[in-house]
Design a protein around this motif. Sequence first.
Motif, short mmCIF file in Angstrom:
data_model
loop_
_atom_site.label_atom_id
_atom_site.label_comp_id
_atom_site.label_asym_id
_atom_site.label_seq_id
_atom_site.Cartn_x
_atom_site.Cartn_y
_atom_site.Cartn_z
N GLY A 41 -5.64 12.48 14.51
CA GLY A 41 -4.93 11.98 13.34
C GLY A 41 -5.48 10.68 12.80
N ALA A 82 -3.51 3.80 7.51
CA ALA A 82 -2.15 4.35 7.39
C ALA A 82 -1.24 3.36 6.68
CB ALA A 82 -1.59 4.68 8.77
N THR A 136 -8.66 11.53 10.86
CA THR A 136 -8.25 12.22 9.63
C THR A 136 -7.69 11.21 8.63
OG1 THR A 136 -7.66 14.18 10.94
CG2 THR A 136 -6.83 14.07 8.69
N THR A 137 -6.89 10.27 9.12
CA THR A 137 -6.35 9.22 8.26
C THR A 137 -7.46 8.41 7.62
OG1 THR A 137 -4.31 9.04 9.55
CG2 THR A 137 -4.93 7.13 8.23
N ARG A 138 -8.45 8.04 8.43
CA ARG A 138 -9.57 7.25 7.91
C ARG A 138 -10.30 8.00 6.80
NH1 ARG A 138 -11.51 6.28 12.33
NH2 ARG A 138 -10.75 4.15 12.58
N VAL A 171 2.10 7.99 9.28
CA VAL A 171 2.00 8.55 10.63
C VAL A 171 3.40 8.85 11.16
CG1 VAL A 171 1.37 8.03 13.03
CG2 VAL A 171 -0.18 7.41 11.16
N HIS A 195 -1.56 8.46 0.27
CA HIS A 195 -1.07 7.55 1.30
C HIS A 195 -0.80 8.37 2.56
CE1 HIS A 195 -0.69 4.23 -1.49
NE2 HIS A 195 -0.03 5.02 -2.33
N VAL A 196 -1.01 7.76 3.71
CA VAL A 196 -0.78 8.45 4.98
C VAL A 196 0.35 7.77 5.73
CG1 VAL A 196 -1.74 9.11 7.22
CG2 VAL A 196 -3.17 9.21 5.16
N THR A 253 -8.11 8.23 3.55
CA THR A 253 -7.86 6.99 2.81
C THR A 253 -9.13 6.29 2.33
OG1 THR A 253 -7.76 5.73 4.90
CG2 THR A 253 -5.68 6.57 4.00
N ALA A 277 -4.25 3.34 14.06
CA ALA A 277 -3.76 4.03 12.86
C ALA A 277 -3.72 3.10 11.66
CB ALA A 277 -2.36 4.60 13.13
N TYR A 280 4.01 3.84 9.84
CA TYR A 280 3.95 4.38 11.20
C TYR A 280 5.38 4.57 11.68
CZ TYR A 280 1.83 4.92 15.89
OH TYR A 280 1.39 5.40 17.10
N MET A 292 1.39 12.54 8.96
CA MET A 292 0.32 12.78 9.91
C MET A 292 0.72 12.53 11.36
SD MET A 292 -2.92 13.51 10.31
CE MET A 292 -3.44 13.41 8.59
#
Length: 222
Positions: free
Chosen positions: A73, A115, A76-78, A97, A94-95, A81, A110, A118, A63
Amino acid sequence: MTEPAAGGPAPVRILVCDDHVVVRAGLLALLDSAPGIEVVGEAGTGEEALALSARLAPDVVLMDLQLGAGIDGVETTRRLTTGAPTTGTGRAPHVLVLTTYDTDADITRAIEAGATGYLLKAEHPEELFAAIHAAAQGRTALSGPVAGRVMANLRKPRPALTDRERDILAQLATGLGNREIARALFISEATVKTHLRRIYDKLGVDTRAGAVAVAKEQRLLP
């Protein structure tokens, strides 16, 4: 992508989300050569990433933070997940970044959004591949500079704000001016200004926006 050996682990299924077409193309070409990794889709917006994730059920979503128009982003991550899974896997991806932004605020937002890792886009390919495999297993993966900033922030003592200063800071974060804050807290405007000067000194800033930004980074807001 290297095919898994017979009886070996299945490849990590990746969805790439970046609003720059050239960057996505480069990532797809890079990941295609990575062992144990399979790219199952690509998205140019947060909304597209959400839709594709629900349909393709990737193990990891790679992401970017800045996605142009639409949700960014972090949001979107929130949603990826914390939203209810809509696929048959019964789990959220899983995200990881992957961005050029390494400010404390971006890192904090993030990670708080969920996330798993990172990384900065300046990382070597091998470090990216290792981070993807780590993220697929739910293990934290951080770039060296990012890990250093996270540890420094954890060691940094939080400013000792009084209850009244916290009240004023919370009002400040909503965008209220001095007069509105005074009315909301039933104090004089002069008192608000005095408290603001003390807040600025404690946070090491000289603007309202700076105070709010530091407060968010250090989780000083309710």
